[in-house]
Design a protein around this motif. Structure first.
Motif, mmCIF file in Angstrom:
data_model
loop_
_atom_site.group_PDB
_atom_site.id
_atom_site.type_symbol
_atom_site.label_atom_id
_atom_site.label_comp_id
_atom_site.label_asym_id
_atom_site.label_seq_id
_atom_site.Cartn_x
_atom_site.Cartn_y
_atom_site.Cartn_z
ATOM 1 N N ARG A 45 -13.372 6.861 -3.416
ATOM 2 C CA ARG A 45 -11.914 6.433 -3.747
ATOM 3 C C ARG A 45 -11.831 5.052 -3.712
ATOM 4 O O ARG A 45 -11.200 4.312 -2.925
ATOM 5 C CB ARG A 45 -11.364 6.949 -2.249
ATOM 6 C CG ARG A 45 -11.297 8.590 -1.719
ATOM 7 C CD ARG A 45 -10.601 8.694 -0.615
ATOM 8 N NE ARG A 45 -11.064 7.884 0.449
ATOM 9 C CZ ARG A 45 -11.702 8.319 1.438
ATOM 10 N NH1 ARG A 45 -12.274 9.532 1.443
ATOM 11 N NH2 ARG A 45 -11.806 7.636 2.551
ATOM 12 N N ASP A 47 -9.621 3.308 -5.444
ATOM 13 C CA ASP A 47 -8.261 2.793 -5.267
ATOM 14 C C ASP A 47 -7.752 2.561 -3.999
ATOM 15 O O ASP A 47 -7.101 1.389 -3.818
ATOM 16 C CB ASP A 47 -7.256 4.031 -5.881
ATOM 17 C CG ASP A 47 -7.466 5.341 -5.111
ATOM 18 O OD1 ASP A 47 -8.502 5.685 -4.725
ATOM 19 O OD2 ASP A 47 -6.506 5.929 -4.920
ATOM 20 N N GLU A 48 -8.201 3.124 -2.867
ATOM 21 C CA GLU A 48 -7.968 2.516 -1.567
ATOM 22 C C GLU A 48 -8.667 1.424 -1.332
ATOM 23 O O GLU A 48 -8.086 0.529 -0.504
ATOM 24 C CB GLU A 48 -8.350 3.859 -0.637
ATOM 25 C CG GLU A 48 -7.513 4.942 -0.726
ATOM 26 C CD GLU A 48 -8.118 6.185 0.057
ATOM 27 O OE1 GLU A 48 -8.925 5.855 1.161
ATOM 28 O OE2 GLU A 48 -7.572 7.231 -0.099
ATOM 29 N N GLN A 50 -9.447 -1.134 -3.451
ATOM 30 C CA GLN A 50 -8.762 -1.897 -4.237
ATOM 31 C C GLN A 50 -7.420 -2.501 -3.537
ATOM 32 O O GLN A 50 -7.255 -3.550 -3.509
ATOM 33 C CB GLN A 50 -8.626 -1.420 -5.609
ATOM 34 C CG GLN A 50 -9.807 -1.152 -6.538
ATOM 35 C CD GLN A 50 -9.429 -0.565 -7.851
ATOM 36 O OE1 GLN A 50 -8.605 -0.534 -8.400
ATOM 37 N NE2 GLN A 50 -10.755 0.159 -8.295
ATOM 38 N N THR A 51 -6.886 -1.430 -3.082
ATOM 39 C CA THR A 51 -5.418 -1.468 -2.374
ATOM 40 C C THR A 51 -5.748 -2.467 -1.368
ATOM 41 O O THR A 51 -4.855 -3.565 -0.735
ATOM 42 C CB THR A 51 -4.786 -0.380 -2.174
ATOM 43 O OG1 THR A 51 -4.422 0.120 -3.119
ATOM 44 C CG2 THR A 51 -3.417 -0.889 -1.171
ATOM 45 N N ARG A 64 -10.667 -4.365 -9.131
ATOM 46 C CA ARG A 64 -11.715 -3.426 -9.157
ATOM 47 C C ARG A 64 -13.259 -3.675 -9.007
ATOM 48 O O ARG A 64 -13.946 -3.265 -8.295
ATOM 49 C CB ARG A 64 -11.633 -2.616 -10.416
ATOM 50 C CG ARG A 64 -12.168 -1.543 -10.653
ATOM 51 C CD ARG A 64 -12.045 -0.851 -12.009
ATOM 52 N NE ARG A 64 -12.861 0.306 -12.060
ATOM 53 C CZ ARG A 64 -13.024 0.920 -13.165
ATOM 54 N NH1 ARG A 64 -12.200 0.367 -14.254
ATOM 55 N NH2 ARG A 64 -13.669 2.207 -13.326
#
Length: 196
Positions: A45, A47-48, A50-51, A64
């Motif tokens: 995951r 994206d989590e 990166q957030t 990223r």
């Protein structure tokens, strides 16, 4: 007196076990599994991760790349701890434990800074999607304390001392680099009487 004597014997047995390589190996395997799971979750995951990196203020660009670098670092850390335990390579294991302590210190500082600002969000800590809290900081410090005790309880040799000092130095340098971007804001807030 039988109860007190039994408690004393149990405590003595626990202290004897803490001085064995079995304790150090147990802590290393436990921490290796935590970081392996954490790395896997960041890779599955991204994206989590990166957030979280963006919200912690670690990076504004190449997020990223930072997320993948953190995931791979955690994976290498887990492999090093595991390999050091299986192959009985105490220097590799000591370096892995010291690196884990450093990473946990950095994570704890970043979480504490956010919590003091009133921010809390999913951090991806050890693969969790939960929002971090002061409990998360305490958990990191407890795992770091276990790693530190595994490093030092059997009597520190020069390699262990160097590993710990180098890893803690790297951790503080990382924190200073990240936090240095926020120093002007902090100074301005103090001058204006605002909370950082």
């Amino acid at each position: 007196m039988g109860g007190v004597e039994g408690l004393h014997q149990a405590l003595a047995a626990l202290l004897n076990w803490l001085e064995t390589s079995a304790f150090r190996d147990s802590v290393a395997v436990f921490i290796a599994s935590l970081f392996a799971w954490s790395a896997l979750s960041k890779l599955v995951r991204p994206d989590e991760a990166q957030t979280a990196i963006l919200r912690f203020g670690i990076a504004r660009r190449n997020i990223r790349l930072w997320a993948h670098a953190l995931a791979y670092f955690e994976a290498v850390l887990a492999l090093g701890l595991s390999a050091g335990t299986v192959a009985q390579l105490s220097a590799l294991q000591a370096t892995g434990l010291a690196s884990a302590v450093s990473l946990l210190v950095v994570f704890s500082v970043m979480m504490s800074r956010s919590l003091l600002r009133g921010e809390s969000f999913p951090c991806g800590c050890f693969g969790s999607r939960a929002v971090f809290s002061w409990f998360s900081v305490l958990r990191n410090l407890a795992v770091g304390a276990a790693a530190t005790s595994a490093l030092t309880i059997r009597g520190a040799n020069p390699d262990t001392i160097f590993s710990v000092l180098a890893a803690v130095g790297v951790a503080f340098t990382m924190v200073l680099v990240v936090e240095s971007r926020h120093l002007p804001d902090f100074r301005n807030n103090i001058r204006l009487g605002m909370r950082p």
